[in-house]
Motif scaffolding. Structure first.
Motif, short mmCIF file in Angstrom:
data_model
loop_
_atom_site.label_atom_id
_atom_site.label_comp_id
_atom_site.label_asym_id
_atom_site.label_seq_id
_atom_site.Cartn_x
_atom_site.Cartn_y
_atom_site.Cartn_z
N MET A 78 0.85 -1.21 0.00
CA MET A 78 0.00 0.00 0.00
C MET A 78 0.87 1.25 0.00
O MET A 78 1.70 1.42 0.88
N ALA A 79 0.68 2.09 -1.02
CA ALA A 79 1.43 3.35 -1.07
C ALA A 79 0.90 4.28 0.01
O ALA A 79 -0.29 4.61 0.03
N VAL A 80 1.78 4.68 0.90
CA VAL A 80 1.34 5.48 2.05
C VAL A 80 0.83 6.85 1.60
O VAL A 80 -0.05 7.43 2.24
N GLU A 81 1.33 7.34 0.46
CA GLU A 81 0.86 8.65 -0.03
C GLU A 81 -0.62 8.60 -0.39
O GLU A 81 -1.36 9.56 -0.13
N ILE A 82 -1.04 7.50 -0.97
CA ILE A 82 -2.46 7.39 -1.37
C ILE A 82 -3.33 7.21 -0.13
O ILE A 82 -4.41 7.79 -0.03
N LEU A 83 -2.86 6.42 0.81
CA LEU A 83 -3.58 6.26 2.07
C LEU A 83 -3.73 7.62 2.77
O LEU A 83 -4.79 7.96 3.27
N GLU A 84 -2.66 8.38 2.76
CA GLU A 84 -2.69 9.71 3.38
C GLU A 84 -3.67 10.63 2.64
O GLU A 84 -4.41 11.40 3.27
N ALA A 85 -3.70 10.54 1.32
CA ALA A 85 -4.64 11.37 0.56
C ALA A 85 -6.08 11.00 0.90
O ALA A 85 -6.94 11.88 1.08
N MET A 86 -6.37 9.71 1.05
CA MET A 86 -7.72 9.29 1.40
C MET A 86 -8.06 9.69 2.83
O MET A 86 -9.20 10.06 3.13
N ARG A 87 -7.08 9.62 3.71
CA ARG A 87 -7.28 10.05 5.10
C ARG A 87 -7.67 11.53 5.14
O ARG A 87 -8.63 11.92 5.82
N GLN A 88 -6.92 12.35 4.40
CA GLN A 88 -7.21 13.79 4.39
C GLN A 88 -8.58 14.07 3.78
O GLN A 88 -9.33 14.92 4.26
N PHE A 89 -8.89 13.35 2.71
CA PHE A 89 -10.21 13.51 2.10
C PHE A 89 -11.31 13.19 3.11
O PHE A 89 -12.27 13.94 3.28
N ALA A 90 -11.16 12.06 3.82
CA ALA A 90 -12.21 11.61 4.74
C ALA A 90 -12.39 12.60 5.88
O ALA A 90 -13.53 12.90 6.27
N GLU A 91 -11.30 13.11 6.41
CA GLU A 91 -11.43 14.09 7.50
C GLU A 91 -12.16 15.34 7.02
O GLU A 91 -13.07 15.83 7.68
N SER A 92 -11.75 15.87 5.89
CA SER A 92 -12.36 17.13 5.45
C SER A 92 -13.80 16.90 5.00
O SER A 92 -14.67 17.73 5.25
N TYR A 93 -14.07 15.74 4.40
CA TYR A 93 -15.45 15.48 3.95
C TYR A 93 -16.38 15.28 5.15
O TYR A 93 -17.52 15.74 5.14
N ALA A 94 -15.90 14.59 6.18
CA ALA A 94 -16.71 14.40 7.39
C ALA A 94 -17.05 15.76 8.01
O ALA A 94 -18.20 16.01 8.40
N LYS A 95 -16.07 16.63 8.07
CA LYS A 95 -16.31 17.95 8.68
C LYS A 95 -17.29 18.76 7.82
O LYS A 95 -18.17 19.45 8.35
N ARG A 96 -17.14 18.65 6.52
CA ARG A 96 -18.00 19.42 5.62
C ARG A 96 -19.45 18.93 5.66
O ARG A 96 -20.38 19.71 5.49
N THR A 97 -19.65 17.65 5.91
CA THR A 97 -21.00 17.08 5.86
C THR A 97 -21.59 16.83 7.25
O THR A 97 -22.68 16.25 7.35
N ASN A 98 -20.86 17.21 8.29
CA ASN A 98 -21.31 16.95 9.66
C ASN A 98 -21.60 15.46 9.88
O ASN A 98 -22.62 15.07 10.43
N THR A 99 -20.66 14.65 9.44
CA THR A 99 -20.73 13.22 9.70
C THR A 99 -19.49 12.83 10.50
O THR A 99 -18.54 13.61 10.62
N PHE A 100 -19.52 11.60 11.05
CA PHE A 100 -18.48 11.19 12.00
C PHE A 100 -18.00 9.79 11.69
O PHE A 100 -18.71 9.00 11.07
N PHE A 101 -16.80 9.49 12.17
CA PHE A 101 -16.25 8.17 11.95
C PHE A 101 -16.89 7.17 12.93
O PHE A 101 -17.45 7.55 13.95
#
Ligand code: SF4
Length: 110
Positions: free
Chosen positions: A1-24
């Motif tokens: 697993m390329a850690v850069e892609i995992l990091e990109a998905m992590r950043q996407f998920a954090e910002s999308y959760a905040k934008r949509t008022n959803t939680f992990f």
């Protein structure tokens, strides 16, 4: 697993959760495995196809974009069947919209 892609998905998920008022999910391994699946599809297919579904033809699904994360049910109705993004009324939700790369790596044991 390329850690850069995992990091990109992590950043996407954090910002999308905040934008949509959803939680992990309160079970952090759920979050980790879904992010890993999204990153794998992004790496293999060029798009973060939803990892919680079966596809006869993944390439066709990518082109249709319906199940590219965030998928249409999520964008329209905040429905994430992978339990990556949970609404506040969901029984499995946490109060967290953040997960560190270190925690992800530990959970995935990479
Ligand atoms: S169900 Fe939709 S929003 Fe949830 S991980 Fe899959 S593609 Fe993303």
């Amino acid at each position: 697993m390329a850690v850069e892609i995992l990091e990109a998905m992590r950043q996407f998920a954090e910002s999308y959760a905040k934008r949509t008022n959803t939680f992990f999910c309160s079970d952090r391994t759920v979050t980790a495995f879904v992010l890993e699946g999204l990153a794998k599809n992004k790496k293999d297919l060029g798009s973060p196809l939803c990892p919680c579904r079966y596809y006869d033809n993944k390439e066709e699904e990518v082109v249709s974009s319906y199940w590219n994360c965030p998928c249409l049910p999520m964008r329209e109705r905040k429905q994430c069947h992978c339990m990556l993004f949970l609404t506040p009324d969901n029984n499995y939700t946490s109060i967290s919209q953040e997960i560190s790369l270190e925690e992800l790596k530990t959970l995935l044991d990479t």
